[in-house]
Scaffold this active site. Sequence first.
Site, short mmCIF file in Angstrom:
data_model
loop_
_atom_site.label_atom_id
_atom_site.label_comp_id
_atom_site.label_asym_id
_atom_site.label_seq_id
_atom_site.Cartn_x
_atom_site.Cartn_y
_atom_site.Cartn_z
N ARG A 40 1.32 -5.79 -4.97
CA ARG A 40 1.33 -6.69 -3.81
C ARG A 40 1.80 -8.11 -4.16
O ARG A 40 1.60 -9.03 -3.39
CB ARG A 40 -0.05 -6.74 -3.18
CG ARG A 40 -0.48 -5.44 -2.48
CD ARG A 40 -1.65 -5.68 -1.56
NE ARG A 40 -2.14 -4.46 -0.94
CZ ARG A 40 -1.63 -3.90 0.16
NH1 ARG A 40 -0.60 -4.46 0.77
NH2 ARG A 40 -2.14 -2.80 0.66
N ASP A 43 0.12 1.88 8.46
CA ASP A 43 -0.51 1.19 9.59
C ASP A 43 0.32 1.28 10.88
O ASP A 43 -0.21 1.06 11.97
CB ASP A 43 -0.73 -0.29 9.26
CG ASP A 43 -1.79 -0.48 8.18
OD1 ASP A 43 -2.30 0.53 7.67
OD2 ASP A 43 -2.11 -1.64 7.86
N LYS A 69 8.18 0.61 5.57
CA LYS A 69 7.04 1.43 5.12
C LYS A 69 5.73 0.86 5.61
O LYS A 69 5.58 -0.36 5.66
CB LYS A 69 7.04 1.43 3.58
CG LYS A 69 5.83 2.00 2.94
CD LYS A 69 5.17 1.05 1.92
CE LYS A 69 4.40 -0.07 2.55
NZ LYS A 69 3.52 -0.82 1.66
N THR A 70 4.79 1.62 6.01
CA THR A 70 3.36 1.33 6.09
C THR A 70 2.68 2.38 6.95
O THR A 70 3.17 2.72 8.04
CB THR A 70 2.99 -0.07 6.62
OG1 THR A 70 1.57 -0.15 6.72
CG2 THR A 70 3.58 -0.43 7.98
N GLY A 119 0.82 -1.21 0.00
CA GLY A 119 0.00 0.00 0.00
C GLY A 119 0.85 1.26 0.00
O GLY A 119 1.96 1.29 0.55
N ASP A 164 5.44 -7.86 5.51
CA ASP A 164 5.47 -8.97 4.55
C ASP A 164 6.52 -8.75 3.47
O ASP A 164 7.27 -9.67 3.11
CB ASP A 164 4.10 -9.15 3.87
CG ASP A 164 3.13 -9.87 4.80
OD1 ASP A 164 3.60 -10.53 5.77
OD2 ASP A 164 1.91 -9.79 4.57
P1 FBP Z 1 0.56 -1.96 3.63
O1 FBP Z 1 0.49 -2.88 4.82
O2 FBP Z 1 0.96 -2.64 2.39
O3 FBP Z 1 1.38 -0.74 3.93
O4 FBP Z 1 -0.93 -1.41 3.34
C1 FBP Z 1 -1.70 -0.93 4.39
C2 FBP Z 1 -3.07 -0.51 3.94
O5 FBP Z 1 -3.11 0.86 3.62
C3 FBP Z 1 -4.09 -0.84 5.03
O6 FBP Z 1 -4.21 0.22 5.95
C4 FBP Z 1 -5.33 -1.14 4.23
O7 FBP Z 1 -6.15 -2.06 4.91
C5 FBP Z 1 -4.79 -1.76 2.99
O8 FBP Z 1 -3.51 -1.23 2.80
C6 FBP Z 1 -5.64 -1.48 1.78
O9 FBP Z 1 -5.12 -2.16 0.70
P2 FBP Z 1 -5.49 -1.88 -0.80
O10 FBP Z 1 -4.70 -0.68 -1.24
O11 FBP Z 1 -5.05 -3.10 -1.52
O12 FBP Z 1 -6.95 -1.60 -0.88
#
Ligand code: FBP
Length: 553
Positions: free
Chosen positions: A145, A205, A202-203, A81, A176
């Site tokens: 992803r 979250d 990165k994230t 993400g 991951d």
């Molecule tokens: P990452 O763990 O890859 O950083 O992504 C986090 C996130 O933004 C979450 O907060 C959210 O649930 C998810 O990605 C949404 O994923 P997508 O962009 O595939 O809809």
Amino acid sequence: MEISPLQKERLQYQPKLPGMLRGGIANISVQEGEETQSVADQEKIKSLFPLTYGKREITFVKGQNTAPAKKQVVGVILSGGQAPGGHNVICGLYDALKAANKDNVLLGFKGGPSGLTDDKFVELDDAFINAYRNTGGFDIIGSGRTKIETPEQFAAAEATAKRHGLTAVVIIGGDDSNTNAAVLAEYFAAHKSGVQVIGCPKTIDGDLKNDDIECSFGFDTATKTYSELIGNIERDANSAKKYWHFIKVMGRSASHVALECALETQPNICLIGEEVAAKKMSLSQIADQIADSVVARSKTEGNFGVVIVPEGIVEFVPEFGTLISEINELLAGEKTAEFNALPTWEDKKAYIKKGLTEASWNVFDILPENIQQQLFLERDPHGNVQVSLIESEKLFSQMVAKKLEERRAKGEYNGKFSAQHHFFGYEGRCAFPSNFDADYCYSLGYNACMLIQYGYTGYLSKISNLSKPADQWVAGGMPITKMMNMERRNGEDKPVIRKALVDLDGKPFQYFAAHRAKWAVETDYLYPGAIQYYGPSDVCDLTTRTLALEKGE
Ligand code: FBP
């Protein structure tokens, strides 16, 4: 291409590096620290990573650069993400590579890890890079992803590396993706391919953190963006005094984003998934907790309030978790088609009732019908319920409305309850990075180049002491295997980086817990306002409340 006045200004912003990286590449020396071991399952992790396990901690210091002179051809990947600051990791990496040797090459692999296996790339140069400095988004090369996990994917990655003469790959990703970086590092080492692998944390979250990594990038900007909006809604609620706002915020599993937003805005209620799990709270208990606040405020402040709900909340509710796994069982394999073929929702409900235990049926039965149906909407490739698609903000407001009517019937409530719903997620992931994220990310990228120069592989770029001004930040590296343990994934034991959930004994949660009873009844809202990029440092360079509290500030 037309760009906004702010973007024009931000392209000129010079990110701040840690003090020890400021003297130029020729004056960065390395200090090796202790040998490391994984956080758990040491023997198992060691056996899976025989060549990259147990390496030493690294700190960079001012001094003579003794790295071997070698032309570098580096590939960079954005994975998962979006998170504000990703472009600056690439800019920092590029600037350091070019400062070390102008013939060094940086290739951006497009669309995430599949860019490496499919050899889709662009060579980055000054003109290309300069257009992305201090901007949000991952559009410079795109993200994805895809997980590199099959023997064919590893061989394809190696073939790409050989084709371009890659000396290193930098993977910018979450837990991951960095687990993947460790596996790729071990693979390249075992195949003597001469390709180093470095990860960057990165994230948005905020769940990639531990003793070494103080925070993942993007968390600062995303939570500031959501907090600005939540503060604005609080002020609107307090002005009109007629709505309860239920605001879901991103954070796939951990509740760090919700907690940080609560610390920044002081809403009436903020649910924390980890606490719900620890106290084994039921949906009904959570709805009662919110209803208590609604009733109390209706008597003193008025019929308005703000509730923050973390995206991953329902997975933490034990009875809901059981319900979901029973549904997954119930519809496994061909049974999905059988279920989908049933003509009416009533037929489907009868099928579900027959297949669930009584306890799970009782949970299912109290859910509003729109939420019941969401449980059967889209399923992931493994056939599982996609919990993030459940509109938990609506689930709780509907349950609260029901509770309030019950209380009204008993003469305990005499107010008016009208709810508004919001989901803040994507709007925070590509914001212009705050000064903190712009500086942190640039430093991570610059530092990744130093780790490459000094020959390290299987390391995470590490910048620490982050609650202090940037000149006091400390640059170095940590073997990724140090952060790993074994976990059950898709029915198999796998080595993974341990995800950081909200620590209920930690200072950020403790601060929240000490104040929330007052916030639930009074109107103590805080209005953080928009991210400031220019102005006094105590506003513009402010870190998150989470980081400040964790560091005892
Ligand atoms: P990452 O763990 O890859 O950083 O992504 C986090 C996130 O933004 C979450 O907060 C959210 O649930 C998810 O990605 C949404 O994923 P997508 O962009 O595939 O809809």
